[in-house]
Motif scaffolding. Structure first.
Motif, PDB file in Angstrom:
ATOM      1  N   LEU A 128       0.832  -1.197   0.000  1.00 15.67           N
ATOM      2  CA  LEU A 128       0.000   0.000   0.000  1.00 15.67           C
ATOM      3  C   LEU A 128       0.871   1.254   0.000  1.00 15.67           C
ATOM      4  N   ALA A 129       1.976   1.183   0.731  1.00 14.55           N
ATOM      5  CA  ALA A 129       2.876   2.341   0.768  1.00 14.55           C
ATOM      6  C   ALA A 129       3.460   2.597  -0.617  1.00 14.55           C
ATOM      7  N   GLN A 130       3.946   1.525  -1.269  1.00 14.74           N
ATOM      8  CA  GLN A 130       4.532   1.687  -2.604  1.00 14.74           C
ATOM      9  C   GLN A 130       3.501   2.224  -3.578  1.00 14.74           C
ATOM     10  N   SER A 131       2.271   1.728  -3.435  1.00 10.98           N
ATOM     11  CA  SER A 131       1.256   2.167  -4.382  1.00 10.98           C
ATOM     12  C   SER A 131       0.970   3.660  -4.195  1.00 10.98           C
ATOM     13  N   THR A 132       0.999   4.137  -2.950  1.00  9.66           N
ATOM     14  CA  THR A 132       0.821   5.571  -2.713  1.00  9.66           C
ATOM     15  C   THR A 132       2.002   6.355  -3.273  1.00  9.66           C
ATOM     16  N   LEU A 133       3.200   5.884  -2.946  1.00  7.82           N
ATOM     17  CA  LEU A 133       4.390   6.638  -3.335  1.00  7.82           C
ATOM     18  C   LEU A 133       4.564   6.688  -4.843  1.00  7.82           C
ATOM     19  N   MET A 134       4.271   5.558  -5.490  1.00  6.86           N
ATOM     20  CA  MET A 134       4.494   5.511  -6.928  1.00  6.86           C
ATOM     21  C   MET A 134       3.237   5.832  -7.709  1.00  6.86           C
ATOM     22  N   ARG A 135       2.202   6.164  -6.989  1.00  9.60           N
ATOM     23  CA  ARG A 135       0.906   6.506  -7.595  1.00  9.60           C
ATOM     24  C   ARG A 135       0.460   5.475  -8.602  1.00  9.60           C
ATOM     25  N   ARG A 136       0.477   4.237  -8.172  1.00  9.34           N
ATOM     26  CA  ARG A 136      -0.054   3.228  -9.085  1.00  9.34           C
ATOM     27  C   ARG A 136      -0.905   2.213  -8.343  1.00  9.34           C
ATOM     28  N   GLU A 137      -1.705   1.507  -9.110  1.00  3.41           N
ATOM     29  CA  GLU A 137      -2.609   0.511  -8.543  1.00  3.41           C
ATOM     30  C   GLU A 137      -1.825  -0.629  -7.900  1.00  3.41           C
ATOM     31  N   VAL A 138      -2.462  -1.290  -6.955  1.00  4.47           N
ATOM     32  CA  VAL A 138      -1.859  -2.505  -6.411  1.00  4.47           C
ATOM     33  C   VAL A 138      -2.129  -3.629  -7.409  1.00  4.47           C
ATOM     34  N   ASP A 139      -1.130  -3.919  -8.221  1.00  4.07           N
ATOM     35  CA  ASP A 139      -1.337  -4.999  -9.186  1.00  4.07           C
ATOM     36  C   ASP A 139      -0.264  -6.076  -9.005  1.00  4.07           C
ATOM     37  N   LEU A 140      -0.334  -7.075  -9.835  1.00  5.45           N
ATOM     38  CA  LEU A 140       0.539  -8.229  -9.683  1.00  5.45           C
ATOM     39  C   LEU A 140       2.022  -7.820  -9.767  1.00  5.45           C
ATOM     40  N   GLU A 141       2.298  -6.919 -10.686  1.00  7.81           N
ATOM     41  CA  GLU A 141       3.689  -6.526 -10.891  1.00  7.81           C
ATOM     42  C   GLU A 141       4.269  -5.857  -9.644  1.00  7.81           C
ATOM     43  N   LEU A 142       3.470  -4.962  -9.067  1.00  4.16           N
ATOM     44  CA  LEU A 142       3.922  -4.280  -7.856  1.00  4.16           C
ATOM     45  C   LEU A 142       4.097  -5.300  -6.729  1.00  4.16           C
ATOM     46  N   ALA A 143       3.135  -6.223  -6.649  1.00  2.59           N
ATOM     47  CA  ALA A 143       3.211  -7.255  -5.596  1.00  2.59           C
ATOM     48  C   ALA A 143       4.499  -8.051  -5.745  1.00  2.59           C
ATOM     49  N   LYS A 144       4.839  -8.370  -6.957  1.00  3.21           N
ATOM     50  CA  LYS A 144       6.051  -9.160  -7.178  1.00  3.21           C
ATOM     51  C   LYS A 144       7.281  -8.411  -6.706  1.00  3.21           C
ATOM     52  N   SER A 145       7.337  -7.122  -7.029  1.00  6.01           N
ATOM     53  CA  SER A 145       8.552  -6.391  -6.666  1.00  6.01           C
ATOM     54  C   SER A 145       8.647  -6.248  -5.142  1.00  6.01           C
ATOM     55  N   VAL A 146       7.505  -6.040  -4.503  1.00  8.74           N
ATOM     56  CA  VAL A 146       7.541  -5.908  -3.040  1.00  8.74           C
ATOM     57  C   VAL A 146       7.966  -7.228  -2.402  1.00  8.74           C
TER      58      VAL A 146
END
Ligand code: ADP
Ligand code: MG
Length: 474
Positions: free
Chosen positions: A347-365
């Motif tokens: 959730l923090a990354q999604s706020t900071l990077m202004r993007r949806e919580v999607d599979l790609e973001l989940a993978k990087s986290v």
């Protein structure tokens, strides 16, 4: 140019960086933005409320130390939540750094003994004043049921409905780290406080309990403590394995246990292992632990993990696709705390990077997170801190090299591993390039000798030890 608020935060970060593992630093401190400095109050912006709660739960000590070092004893930290675009212009909510865990020897729920000298008036006064020391978020409602925890959860509910009135006394909840022992124990407390506002409930960790004992022994006020505990209706002690080897504390606890149990008060205990597997705890206590019900918490299966994580996202007000949930739960298997950490960070990354919580973001986290050491002091973590302190590559600690600037750090790392973990010499030797146990003993003795002859060296080692405990312990 940096303004003073940025400067203060940069200085804090400098201290924090030295005290937490690099992964944690990157994950939990880099996203924080300094906002303003008013007198000795520094306000920082965090991506969301969960992020702040995570910091409070896991890093409150190191934050406090850094703020005090930079701003002096009066220094305070306040949080605000970044607004939607991550720019942190308008704080939407502010919250001060909690004072709770400030002193290791704090006495939860307990009125200061110094203020009440006459023991006869204690019960009356205290009836109104015991703070149960509970986190209101830890409720049964928020504790998802699965095969892994059904017995413990249901026993907890039964106890909460009729404290002291079931056969589950004590209720002994055990299981590995991050599986919900603290949550469940506190849920019992919260439920009892709700149902029976008149009952006196106290939750505390065995460590806090031990600190109390040390304090009252020092002040010669054991009677006051005993009085206080006798007035409780429900006593919940978390992580009872901490009493291992602590003779005096066990003795007093044994006495209190009997008193409470005999008068039908409810006792709830948690532990990282079953009663029979506890070491360094007197047999008579262990046999009492087994009087009621021992219920274990197992690692949740995939379905339960998904239910837990799904609910947590829902409560955070964020919709995520099932493929994201599944991906996370598939990869994070045996610790609910890590699941939560991943969610908060996502959730923090999604706020900071202004993007949806999607599979790609989940993978990087997850990629970052899975490398994280589990909480607690591990050999690798100690090596990391020592290597950083002496400014040598971490590999040099396990190599054969006889260069003096590698040898001393190696001795020190070995010594600290021996001091700070309960691991056998063999295991420590293995982590240092397969050295045998006599080499480990030799290193420990060398460091001990150096400490005995060189006070400055001793201070340095003690500092290092403190630093490791502060950043990795608990
Ligand atoms: P332990 O005390 O066993 O180390 P905690 O009680 O601190 O574990 O749990 C770690 C985190 O996982 C907490 O935030 C807790 O709320 C969460 N958690 C554990 N089990 C569950 C569950 N069944 N449902 C919801 N949250 C859970
Ligand atoms: Mg716990």
């Amino acid at each position: 140019m940096m303004n003073s608020c940025q400067m203060v935060w940069a200085n804090c970060l400098h201290i924090i960086k030295k005290n937490v593992p690099p992964q944690s630093y990157q994950t939990w401190f880099e996203p924080i933005r300094p906002m303003r400095l008013e007198g000795s109050v520094l306000t920082v912006a965090v991506p969301n409320k969960l992020f702040y709660e995570w910091l409070e739960e896991h890093f409150v000590q190191v934050l406090r130390v850094s703020i005090h070092q930079v701003l002096g004893e009066k220094g305070q930290l306040r949080y605000c939540i970044m607004n939607g675009n991550g720019a942190a212009h308008s704080p939407v909510e502010e919250k001060p750094l909690s004072e709770k865990a400030s002193e290791g020897s704090g006495i939860p729920g307990w009125v200061d003994v110094d203020k009440i000298k006459d023991p006869r008036i204690i019960p009356g006064i205290r009836r109104d004043r015991v703070d149960p020391n509970l986190n209101p978020n830890y409720t049964f409602e928020h504790f998802i049921e699965g095969d892994c925890n059904r017995l413990a959860r249901n026993a907890g509910i039964a106890v909460a409905k009729k404290p002291g009135g079931t056969a589950f006394n004590p209720l002994f909840i055990f299981g590995a780290v991050g599986l919900g022992k603290t949550h469940l124990a506190q849920a019992i407390g919260n439920e009892i406080v709700q149902r029976y506002p008149d009952k006196l409930v106290l939750y505390l960790s065995a460590e806090e309990f031990t600190n109390q004992i040390i304090q009252v022994i020092k002040k010669n006020e054991i009677n006051t403590l005993v009085h206080f505990y006798q007035s409780l209706d429900v006593l919940i002690i978390d992580d009872i394995q901490f009493l291992s080897g602590k003779q005096k504390t066990q003795e007093i606890f044994f006495f209190l246990f009997n008193q409470l149990h005999q008068s039908g008060r409810q006792i709830v205990l948690t532990s990282d292992r079953a009663p029979n597997d506890l070491e360094g705890i007197e047999d008579r206590l262990i046999s009492r632990f087994r009087w009621g019900l021992s219920a274990d918490l197992q690692a949740p299966d995939l379905e339960t993990r998904m239910a837990i994580l799904g609910t947590k996202f829902e409560r955070a007000g964020v919709a995520v696709g099932s493929e994201v949930l599944e991906y996370i739960c598939y990869n994070v298997k045996d610790n609910v705390r890590d699941l939560e950490g991943i969610m908060v960070n996502l959730l923090a990354q999604s706020t900071l990077m202004r993007r949806e919580v999607d599979l790609e973001l989940a993978k990087s986290v997850i990629r970052n997170f899975i490398k994280l050491p589990t909480r607690g002091i591990t050999l690798e973590a100690i090596q990391g801190v020592v290597a950083e302190h002496f400014n040598v590559p971490i590999e040099s600690l396990s190599k054969e090299s006889r260069k003096r600037n590698f040898v001393v750090p190696r001795h020190v790392a070995i010594y600290l591993c021996k001091q700070l973990t309960n691991l056998p010499l063999k295991a420590i030797g293995k982590a240092f390039g397969g050295r045998d146990h006599s080499t480990i003993i030799y290193s420990c003795r060398t460091v001990q000798d150096m400490m005995d002859t060189d006070p400055a060296f001793r201070v340095a080692i003690e500092e290092l030890e403190k630093k490791i405990k502060l950043s990795l312990g608990g």
